[in-house]
Write a protein that holds these residues in place. Sequence first.
Motif, PDB file in Angstrom:
ATOM      1  N   GLY A 214       0.791  -1.222   0.000  1.00 56.04           N
ATOM      2  CA  GLY A 214       0.000   0.000   0.000  1.00 56.04           C
ATOM      3  C   GLY A 214       0.827   1.277   0.000  1.00 56.04           C
ATOM      4  O   GLY A 214       0.448   2.271   0.620  1.00 56.04           O
ATOM      5  N   GLY A 215       1.981   1.248  -0.687  1.00 57.25           N
ATOM      6  CA  GLY A 215       2.796   2.452  -0.785  1.00 57.25           C
ATOM      7  C   GLY A 215       3.701   2.703   0.405  1.00 57.25           C
ATOM      8  O   GLY A 215       4.388   3.717   0.475  1.00 57.25           O
ATOM      9  N   VAL A 216       3.694   1.795   1.381  1.00 57.64           N
ATOM     10  CA  VAL A 216       4.599   1.924   2.521  1.00 57.64           C
ATOM     11  C   VAL A 216       5.645   0.817   2.442  1.00 57.64           C
ATOM     12  O   VAL A 216       5.313  -0.343   2.221  1.00 57.64           O
ATOM     13  N   THR A 217       6.892   1.210   2.587  1.00 56.68           N
ATOM     14  CA  THR A 217       7.994   0.251   2.478  1.00 56.68           C
ATOM     15  C   THR A 217       8.747   0.174   3.794  1.00 56.68           C
ATOM     16  O   THR A 217       9.001   1.190   4.435  1.00 56.68           O
ATOM     17  N   VAL A 218       9.097  -1.041   4.184  1.00 58.38           N
ATOM     18  CA  VAL A 218       9.966  -1.248   5.344  1.00 58.38           C
ATOM     19  C   VAL A 218      11.268  -1.836   4.847  1.00 58.38           C
ATOM     20  O   VAL A 218      11.276  -2.865   4.162  1.00 58.38           O
ATOM     21  N   SER A 219      12.368  -1.171   5.138  1.00 59.73           N
ATOM     22  CA  SER A 219      13.664  -1.669   4.693  1.00 59.73           C
ATOM     23  C   SER A 219      14.632  -1.659   5.857  1.00 59.73           C
ATOM     24  O   SER A 219      14.440  -0.955   6.849  1.00 59.73           O
ATOM     25  N   GLU A 220      15.671  -2.480   5.731  1.00 59.64           N
ATOM     26  CA  GLU A 220      16.648  -2.540   6.811  1.00 59.64           C
ATOM     27  C   GLU A 220      17.657  -1.406   6.665  1.00 59.64           C
ATOM     28  O   GLU A 220      18.007  -1.006   5.559  1.00 59.64           O
ATOM     29  N   VAL A 221      18.109  -0.915   7.794  1.00 57.95           N
ATOM     30  CA  VAL A 221      19.123   0.141   7.823  1.00 57.95           C
ATOM     31  C   VAL A 221      20.390  -0.439   8.433  1.00 57.95           C
ATOM     32  O   VAL A 221      20.324  -1.136   9.449  1.00 57.95           O
ATOM     33  N   ASP A 222      21.514  -0.181   7.774  1.00 60.33           N
ATOM     34  CA  ASP A 222      22.786  -0.546   8.393  1.00 60.33           C
ATOM     35  C   ASP A 222      23.272   0.674   9.169  1.00 60.33           C
ATOM     36  O   ASP A 222      23.707   1.652   8.575  1.00 60.33           O
ATOM     37  N   PRO A 223      23.170   0.644  10.506  1.00 56.45           N
ATOM     38  CA  PRO A 223      23.459   1.852  11.279  1.00 56.45           C
ATOM     39  C   PRO A 223      24.953   2.107  11.476  1.00 56.45           C
ATOM     40  O   PRO A 223      25.330   3.135  12.020  1.00 56.45           O
ATOM     41  N   GLY A 224      25.798   1.154  11.036  1.00 55.84           N
ATOM     42  CA  GLY A 224      27.227   1.302  11.336  1.00 55.84           C
ATOM     43  C   GLY A 224      27.467   1.031  12.803  1.00 55.84           C
ATOM     44  O   GLY A 224      26.651   0.402  13.476  1.00 55.84           O
ATOM     45  N   PRO A 225      28.585   1.505  13.337  1.00 56.79           N
ATOM     46  CA  PRO A 225      28.859   1.272  14.761  1.00 56.79           C
ATOM     47  C   PRO A 225      27.781   1.926  15.645  1.00 56.79           C
ATOM     48  O   PRO A 225      27.274   2.991  15.308  1.00 56.79           O
ATOM     49  N   ILE A 226      27.422   1.256  16.741  1.00 57.91           N
ATOM     50  CA  ILE A 226      26.488   1.827  17.715  1.00 57.91           C
ATOM     51  C   ILE A 226      27.162   1.779  19.081  1.00 57.91           C
ATOM     52  O   ILE A 226      27.619   0.722  19.512  1.00 57.91           O
ATOM     53  N   THR A 227      27.228   2.916  19.751  1.00 59.77           N
ATOM     54  CA  THR A 227      27.825   2.958  21.085  1.00 59.77           C
ATOM     55  C   THR A 227      26.859   3.640  22.042  1.00 59.77           C
ATOM     56  O   THR A 227      26.384   4.742  21.768  1.00 59.77           O
ATOM     57  N   ALA A 228      26.564   2.965  23.141  1.00 56.69           N
ATOM     58  CA  ALA A 228      25.745   3.583  24.180  1.00 56.69           C
ATOM     59  C   ALA A 228      26.642   4.472  25.031  1.00 56.69           C
ATOM     60  O   ALA A 228      27.735   4.074  25.423  1.00 56.69           O
ATOM     61  N   ILE A 229      26.168   5.684  25.286  1.00 56.35           N
ATOM     62  CA  ILE A 229      26.915   6.648  26.098  1.00 56.35           C
ATOM     63  C   ILE A 229      26.097   6.970  27.341  1.00 56.35           C
ATOM     64  O   ILE A 229      24.961   7.413  27.230  1.00 56.35           O
ATOM     65  N   ALA A 230      26.668   6.723  28.505  1.00 54.25           N
ATOM     66  CA  ALA A 230      25.996   7.050  29.768  1.00 54.25           C
ATOM     67  C   ALA A 230      26.948   7.909  30.586  1.00 54.25           C
ATOM     68  O   ALA A 230      27.975   7.435  31.063  1.00 54.25           O
ATOM     69  N   PRO A 231      26.633   9.217  30.726  1.00 54.76           N
ATOM     70  CA  PRO A 231      27.555  10.124  31.410  1.00 54.76           C
ATOM     71  C   PRO A 231      27.780   9.731  32.869  1.00 54.76           C
ATOM     72  O   PRO A 231      26.840   9.298  33.542  1.00 54.76           O
ATOM     73  N   PHE A 232      29.009   9.873  33.323  1.00 56.59           N
ATOM     74  CA  PHE A 232      29.287   9.671  34.737  1.00 56.59           C
ATOM     75  C   PHE A 232      28.603  10.789  35.527  1.00 56.59           C
ATOM     76  O   PHE A 232      28.384  11.883  35.007  1.00 56.59           O
ATOM     77  N   ARG A 233      28.276  10.501  36.793  1.00 64.44           N
ATOM     78  CA  ARG A 233      27.632  11.500  37.640  1.00 64.44           C
ATOM     79  C   ARG A 233      28.436  12.793  37.655  1.00 64.44           C
ATOM     80  O   ARG A 233      29.649  12.774  37.893  1.00 64.44           O
TER      81      ARG A 233
END
Lengths: 181, 90
Positions: A19-38
């Motif tokens: 119906g005109g909507v497409t779902v495709s995969e994305v290659d996000p490259g590297p992913i890093t979670a960042i959690a700041p220290f207090r």
Amino acid sequence: MAELVAKSPCAGLLPISEGGVTVSEVDPGPITAIAPFRGKEKTLNTALTRAHGLGWPAPGQSDAAGDARIQWFGHSHALLMGVAPKASLANHAALTDQGDAWAVVRIDGKGARDVLARLTPLDLRPAAFPVGATARSELQHMQAAITRVGRDAFQVMVFRSMAQTLVHDLQVALRAVAARG
Amino acid sequence: MRIPCPLCGSRDIREFDYMGHAQALDRPEPEAGAQAWDDYVHNRDNPAGPTRDLWFHGLGCGAWLVVDRDTVSHEITAAALARDVKGGAA
């Protein structure tokens, strides 16, 4: 030594289109979670800007500079995507490599919002959720991260282990929206 | 029911888990005595009216919230990050 073959989370499952909507995969490259220290939020913001040209995102915001993208990802938590983090960030925040941990897909097309509306309680109207807005929310009982990347385009992330469920649920929603015309 | 998460904005109840009364934030000293610990662990009021709960935004930002709500009208009058209420940011 075993020869390991890289396999993307949605390999063999996408793209799908209805119906005109497409779902495709994305290659996000590297992913890093960042959690700041207090207490290091300010110095992290400076280090991020210096290293990648991106500041710490406010809740619900994402930003991009060249290949680097940063996406708010929850309480005191953001994802840096597309580039490996500069080592200087480690002085201000806990860095966790999450590459290959997430299934990342893009939903494109006029009915993209209607498809997502069947799966998540988020308010996705453009006034409430403009381009660049991001949210952690529920997608059919899965913990998801949803980002508006265009007027009629969304990026959706779920745990890699749920890739098949994600594609299935999106497929059902695509068909239902298409059937209504 | 919707809860106004300080980070995410107004969100549907299905994104949250109820984690009990906010009394859980006031842990007594180890030597506070049996009565204080009995109250902390077991004894809860069952108010008809204002109460204060902990909610976990597990299908959202992952924050713990302290939520003031009214058990009679279901009105939610305030929601704050538990970290801010508890002063745990230091």
